[in-house]
Design an enzyme around this catalytic site. Structure first.
Site, PDB file in Angstrom:
ATOM      1  N   HIS A  15      -8.280   1.085  -4.158  1.00 27.74           N
ATOM      2  CA  HIS A  15      -9.261   0.842  -2.906  1.00 27.74           C
ATOM      3  C   HIS A  15      -9.862   2.104  -2.654  1.00 27.74           C
ATOM      4  CE1 HIS A  15      -9.627  -0.056   1.504  1.00 27.74           C
ATOM      5  NE2 HIS A  15     -10.730  -0.062   1.071  1.00 27.74           N
ATOM      6  N   MET A  53     -12.010   4.562  -0.742  1.00 20.16           N
ATOM      7  CA  MET A  53     -12.852   4.881   0.637  1.00 20.16           C
ATOM      8  C   MET A  53     -13.288   6.089   0.529  1.00 20.16           C
ATOM      9  SD  MET A  53      -9.791   3.282   3.011  1.00 20.16           S
ATOM     10  CE  MET A  53      -8.625   3.257   1.558  1.00 20.16           C
ATOM     11  N   MET A  63     -11.739  -5.945   5.308  1.00 19.74           N
ATOM     12  CA  MET A  63     -10.924  -5.034   6.226  1.00 19.74           C
ATOM     13  C   MET A  63     -10.617  -5.735   7.565  1.00 19.74           C
ATOM     14  SD  MET A  63     -10.373  -2.558   4.214  1.00 19.74           S
ATOM     15  CE  MET A  63      -9.279  -1.659   5.485  1.00 19.74           C
ATOM     16  N   SER A  68       0.934  -1.150  -0.082  1.00 20.20           N
ATOM     17  CA  SER A  68       0.106  -0.078  -0.049  1.00 20.20           C
ATOM     18  C   SER A  68       0.886   1.309  -0.049  1.00 20.20           C
ATOM     19  CB  SER A  68      -0.968  -0.244   1.166  1.00 20.20           C
ATOM     20  OG  SER A  68      -1.468   1.262   1.168  1.00 20.20           O
ATOM     21  N   ASP A  84      -6.747  -6.436   4.386  1.00 22.40           N
ATOM     22  CA  ASP A  84      -5.951  -5.107   4.408  1.00 22.40           C
ATOM     23  C   ASP A  84      -6.187  -4.517   5.809  1.00 22.40           C
ATOM     24  OD1 ASP A  84      -5.248  -2.326   3.679  1.00 22.40           O
ATOM     25  OD2 ASP A  84      -6.840  -2.152   2.413  1.00 22.40           O
ATOM     26  N   GLY A  85      -4.993  -4.255   6.414  1.00 21.40           N
ATOM     27  CA  GLY A  85      -5.065  -3.428   7.555  1.00 21.40           C
ATOM     28  C   GLY A  85      -4.098  -4.407   8.448  1.00 21.40           C
ATOM     29  N   GLY A  86      -3.031  -3.924   8.980  1.00 16.93           N
ATOM     30  CA  GLY A  86      -2.447  -4.527   9.950  1.00 16.93           C
ATOM     31  C   GLY A  86      -1.730  -5.998   9.533  1.00 16.93           C
ATOM     32  N   HIS A 121      -1.182  -1.191  -4.275  1.00 15.93           N
ATOM     33  CA  HIS A 121      -2.473  -0.828  -3.540  1.00 15.93           C
ATOM     34  C   HIS A 121      -2.536   0.593  -3.434  1.00 15.93           C
ATOM     35  CE1 HIS A 121      -6.093  -1.810  -1.107  1.00 15.93           C
ATOM     36  NE2 HIS A 121      -5.581  -0.848  -0.342  1.00 15.93           N
ATOM     37  N   ASP A 128      -4.782   3.581  -2.022  1.00 13.68           N
ATOM     38  CA  ASP A 128      -5.870   4.163  -1.087  1.00 13.68           C
ATOM     39  C   ASP A 128      -6.372   5.350  -1.391  1.00 13.68           C
ATOM     40  OD1 ASP A 128      -6.008   1.842   0.704  1.00 13.68           O
ATOM     41  OD2 ASP A 128      -4.047   2.094   1.146  1.00 13.68           O
ATOM     42  N   SER A 159       2.596  -0.299   6.109  1.00 11.86           N
ATOM     43  CA  SER A 159       3.798  -0.100   6.901  1.00 11.86           C
ATOM     44  C   SER A 159       4.812  -1.259   6.970  1.00 11.86           C
ATOM     45  CB  SER A 159       3.337   0.014   8.531  1.00 11.86           C
ATOM     46  OG  SER A 159       2.289  -0.348   8.827  1.00 11.86           O
ATOM     47  N   PHE A 199      -6.512   4.657   8.110  1.00 15.38           N
ATOM     48  CA  PHE A 199      -5.278   5.010   8.269  1.00 15.38           C
ATOM     49  C   PHE A 199      -4.213   3.668   8.296  1.00 15.38           C
ATOM     50  CE2 PHE A 199      -7.883   7.717  10.441  1.00 15.38           C
ATOM     51  CZ  PHE A 199      -7.369   9.059  10.383  1.00 15.38           C
ATOM     52  N   GLY A 200      -3.076   4.246   7.790  1.00 16.12           N
ATOM     53  CA  GLY A 200      -2.059   2.920   7.744  1.00 16.12           C
ATOM     54  C   GLY A 200      -1.537   2.688   9.264  1.00 16.12           C
ATOM     55  N   GLY A 201      -0.752   1.713   9.495  1.00 16.49           N
ATOM     56  CA  GLY A 201      -0.197   1.419  10.846  1.00 16.49           C
ATOM     57  C   GLY A 201      -1.003   1.087  11.679  1.00 16.49           C
ATOM     58  N   MET A 237      -8.942   8.162  -0.589  1.00 18.28           N
ATOM     59  CA  MET A 237      -9.961   8.399   0.743  1.00 18.28           C
ATOM     60  C   MET A 237     -10.513   9.836   0.503  1.00 18.28           C
ATOM     61  SD  MET A 237      -7.704   7.024   4.047  1.00 18.28           S
ATOM     62  CE  MET A 237      -6.811   5.566   4.059  1.00 18.28           C
TER      63      MET A 237
HETATM   64  C1  DX5 Z   1      -6.189   1.626   5.693  1.00 20.23           C
HETATM   65  C2  DX5 Z   1      -5.985   1.402   4.103  1.00 20.23           C
HETATM   66  C3  DX5 Z   1      -4.689   0.278   3.964  1.00 20.23           C
HETATM   67  C4  DX5 Z   1      -3.432   0.812   4.735  1.00 20.23           C
HETATM   68  C5  DX5 Z   1      -2.811  -0.462   5.145  1.00 20.23           C
HETATM   69  O1  DX5 Z   1      -7.652   2.057   5.729  1.00 20.23           O
HETATM   70  O2  DX5 Z   1      -6.877   0.752   3.275  1.00 20.23           O
HETATM   71  O3  DX5 Z   1      -4.516   0.035   2.659  1.00 20.23           O
HETATM   72  O4  DX5 Z   1      -2.620   1.461   3.909  1.00 20.23           O
HETATM   73  O5  DX5 Z   1      -1.758   0.173   6.205  1.00 20.23           O
HETATM   74  P1  DX5 Z   1      -1.054  -1.112   7.044  1.00 20.23           P
HETATM   75  O6  DX5 Z   1      -0.575  -2.093   6.379  1.00 20.23           O
HETATM   76  O7  DX5 Z   1       0.123  -0.325   7.978  1.00 20.23           O
HETATM   77  O8  DX5 Z   1      -2.098  -1.435   8.243  1.00 20.23           O
HETATM   78 ZN    ZN Z   2      -6.257  -0.320   1.261  1.00 23.09          ZN
END
Ligand code: DX5
Ligand code: ZN
Length: 232
Positions: free
Chosen positions: A64, A66, A135, A8, A173-175, A31, A33, A196, A141-143, A35
């Site tokens: 993706h 959002m 999800m 991402s 996707d996520g964590g 990927h 994102d 991340s 948010f990332g991380g 938003m």
């Molecule tokens: C979060 C995004 C993810 C995000 C994942 O809403 O859709 O794609 O970038 O980041 P990590 O892998 O750090 O959770």
């Molecule tokens: Zn995403």
């Protein structure tokens, strides 16, 4: 079921997006994102950046969205060069019509579910889709920390896909990181988004290779679908 790793770019350096895309040559998809600060409380990028990024890399883009009103905006991302476009079912007014429009324009159509959205009401829509995104954090948010409570939904989704005899992909996707990707693969996911865990690493391409090896191993030890090995 082949494992795919999609870094991402949300966790990349936005001032050097073209270089950051090239830093993950071993990735299957980038990927992206999108938003809008309405569907999620964050604002990232839109059609012009996707178009520019597409010209700067050979890696296909997995967008993706959002955003509110994907019915209006998603087709523009196909025109901008996305090979796969994911809309959120919570935001789509007419998901079947939208999926058909994305496919008709030549991209893969995917639908995303936030953590509190169940898969079961959408079982009949599965043949209209090329990928389902479960999800594993609240989007925005990332991380963030991986939500283990999503593992049963991943399993149930994989079961539904198998029961319908569909080829569709199941993305998480996520964590997603070296410490969580195996659990996702065992539950039946085959497309892994990592922000991340890839761009926070010293060598992003090496991180992609390591994540792939972990997921392939986990999928291999449990057969094609983790739920079968789990005796369900
Ligand atoms: C979060 C995004 C993810 C995000 C994942 O809403 O859709 O794609 O970038 O980041 P990590 O892998 O750090 O959770
Ligand atoms: Zn995403």
């Amino acid at each position: 079921m082949a494992v795919q790793i999609n870094p991402s770019i949300l966790s990349a350096d936005f001032s050097r997006l073209a270089d950051e895309a090239k830093a993950v040559e071993g990735a299957d998809w980038l990927h992206v994102d999108v938003m809008d600060n309405h569907f999620v409380p964050n604002l990232t990028l839109g059609v012009p950046v996707v178009e520019a990024l597409g010209k700067a890399t050979d890696t296909p883009m997995d967008c993706h969205l959002m955003i509110e009103d994907p019915d209006r905006w998603a087709p523009a991302y196909v025109e901008a060069g996305a090979g796969s476009v994911t809309f959120h079912v919570e935001a789509a007014a007419a998901p079947v019509r939208l999926a058909r429009e994305i496919r008709a324009k030549g991209a893969r159509a995917a639908m995303a579910l936030k953590p509190a959205t169940p898969i079961e009401p959408y079982e009949d829509l599965l043949p209209e889709l090329d990928m389902l995104l479960v999800m594993t954090v609240e989007p925005g948010f990332g991380g963030q920390a991986f939500l283990d409570i999503m593992l049963p939904k991943i399993r149930r989704t994989r079961e539904l896909i198998s029961r319908h005899g569909l080829e569709m992909w199941l993305q998480v996707d996520g964590g997603v990181s070296a410490s969580t990707i195996e659990r996702c693969a065992e539950a039946g996911a085959d497309v892994f988004v990592a922000g991340s865990a890839v761009y926070g690493a010293e060598d992003p391409d090496k991180a992609v290779r390591e994540l792939r090896a972990l997921a392939e191993n986990a999928a291999g030890t449990t057969g094609l679908c983790g739920h079968q090995a789990a005796g369900r």
